[in-house]
Design a protein around this motif. Structure first.
Motif, PDB file in Angstrom:
ATOM      1  N   LEU A  17     -13.607 -28.199  20.585  1.00 44.08           N
ATOM      2  CA  LEU A  17     -12.268 -28.429  21.132  1.00 44.08           C
ATOM      3  C   LEU A  17     -12.332 -29.207  22.443  1.00 44.08           C
ATOM      4  CD1 LEU A  17     -10.680 -24.977  20.269  1.00 44.08           C
ATOM      5  CD2 LEU A  17     -10.045 -27.203  19.273  1.00 44.08           C
ATOM      6  N   SER A  61      -7.296 -26.504  15.911  1.00 48.28           N
ATOM      7  CA  SER A  61      -6.872 -25.335  16.684  1.00 48.28           C
ATOM      8  C   SER A  61      -6.716 -24.120  15.772  1.00 48.28           C
ATOM      9  CB  SER A  61      -5.546 -25.649  17.390  1.00 48.28           C
ATOM     10  OG  SER A  61      -4.905 -24.491  17.850  1.00 48.28           O
ATOM     11  N   ILE A  93      -4.784 -27.296  22.896  1.00 50.13           N
ATOM     12  CA  ILE A  93      -6.236 -27.119  22.947  1.00 50.13           C
ATOM     13  C   ILE A  93      -6.594 -26.104  24.027  1.00 50.13           C
ATOM     14  CG2 ILE A  93      -8.417 -28.262  23.523  1.00 50.13           C
ATOM     15  CD1 ILE A  93      -7.256 -30.790  22.115  1.00 50.13           C
ATOM     16  N   THR A  96      -5.800 -22.634  22.930  1.00 47.96           N
ATOM     17  CA  THR A  96      -6.745 -22.196  21.895  1.00 47.96           C
ATOM     18  C   THR A  96      -8.058 -21.766  22.534  1.00 47.96           C
ATOM     19  OG1 THR A  96      -5.724 -23.732  20.325  1.00 47.96           O
ATOM     20  CG2 THR A  96      -7.889 -22.840  19.748  1.00 47.96           C
TER      21      THR A  96
END
Length: 167
Positions: A17, A61, A93, A96
Motif C-alpha cells: 500500500l 485496500s 490508503i 487501510t
C-alpha cells in the motif's frame, strides 16, 4: 524460526500500500506538470471490462483489510468506493494502513488452520495459510500491478523499481 501468518500478511500489505501511495504521488505530480485532468487519470482503465485506477486502489485496500479480518478473526472497517481524487485515494490508503497496523500479531495465533469461507465467486473453503498464500496475496498484487500499468499507460514515468518500492 518459521514465518508467522502475521509476518507474511500485515507488513507485506502495508509495504504494498505504501508503494501504491508513492505511485499515486507520482501520478498526481505528472497530472499537474502536464495539465492533465485528475479525474481522467483516476477513471482510466486498461480495458473496458477492467476496473479503473480508482477501482484498483479500492480493491487493493479491500483485499488487504478483508484478508486480515478473515485470518485474524477480527472486524474490518467498511469504506465506501466513492473516491474521485488523488487526495481521497491517499486517504483511503492511509485508513487501510492504520487498520492493518491496529491488528496485533497475537491475534493471528492459530490462523494458519482457520477455515476461511468466501461468500462470493464459488470458491472452496480455504485453510488460513492457503487462503493467504494462494488467493489473497496474488489478488492484492494483481491490483497493485494493474494500478501501476494504468499509470504507465497514462504516461506517468514509473517503472519496475517504482513497483518494487524502496529497500
Amino acid at each position: 524460526m518459521p514465518l508467522s501468518m502475521y509476518q507474511v500478511s500485515v507488513p507485506v500489505f502495508v509495504r504494498g500500500l505504501q508503494v501504491l501511495s508513492d505511485l499515486l504521488k507520482k501520478a498526481e505530480a505528472h497530472a499537474q506538470q502536464h495539465g492533465a485532468v485528475e479525474g481522467a487519470m483516476i477513471s482510466a482503465r486498461l480495458a473496458d471490462d477492467m476496473l479503473p485506477l480508482s477501482g484498483q486502489v479500492q480493491r487493493a485496500s479491500d483485499t488487504s483489510k478483508m484478508t486480515i479480518a478473515r485470518i485474524a478473526g477480527v472486524e474490518a472497517p467498511r469504506f465506501e468506493d466513492d473516491e474521485t481524487s488523488f487526495d481521497q485515494l491517499q486517504q483511503r490508503i492511509a485508513k487501510t494502513i492504520a487498520y492493518l497496523e491496529s491488528v496485533g500479531a497475537e491475534q493471528f495465533e492459530g490462523s494458519e488452520d482457520r477455515v476461511i469461507k468466501l461468500n462470493f465467486g464459488g470458491f472452496p473453503d480455504f485453510k488460513g495459510s492457503e487462503y493467504l498464500l494462494t488467493f489473497a496475496l496474488p489478488n492484492f498484487y494483481f491490483h497493485i500491478a494493474t494500478a501501476h500499468d494504468i499509470l504507465r499507460n497514462q504516461g506517468v514515468a514509473i517503472g519496475k523499481r517504482d513497483y518494487l518500492g524502496p529497500f
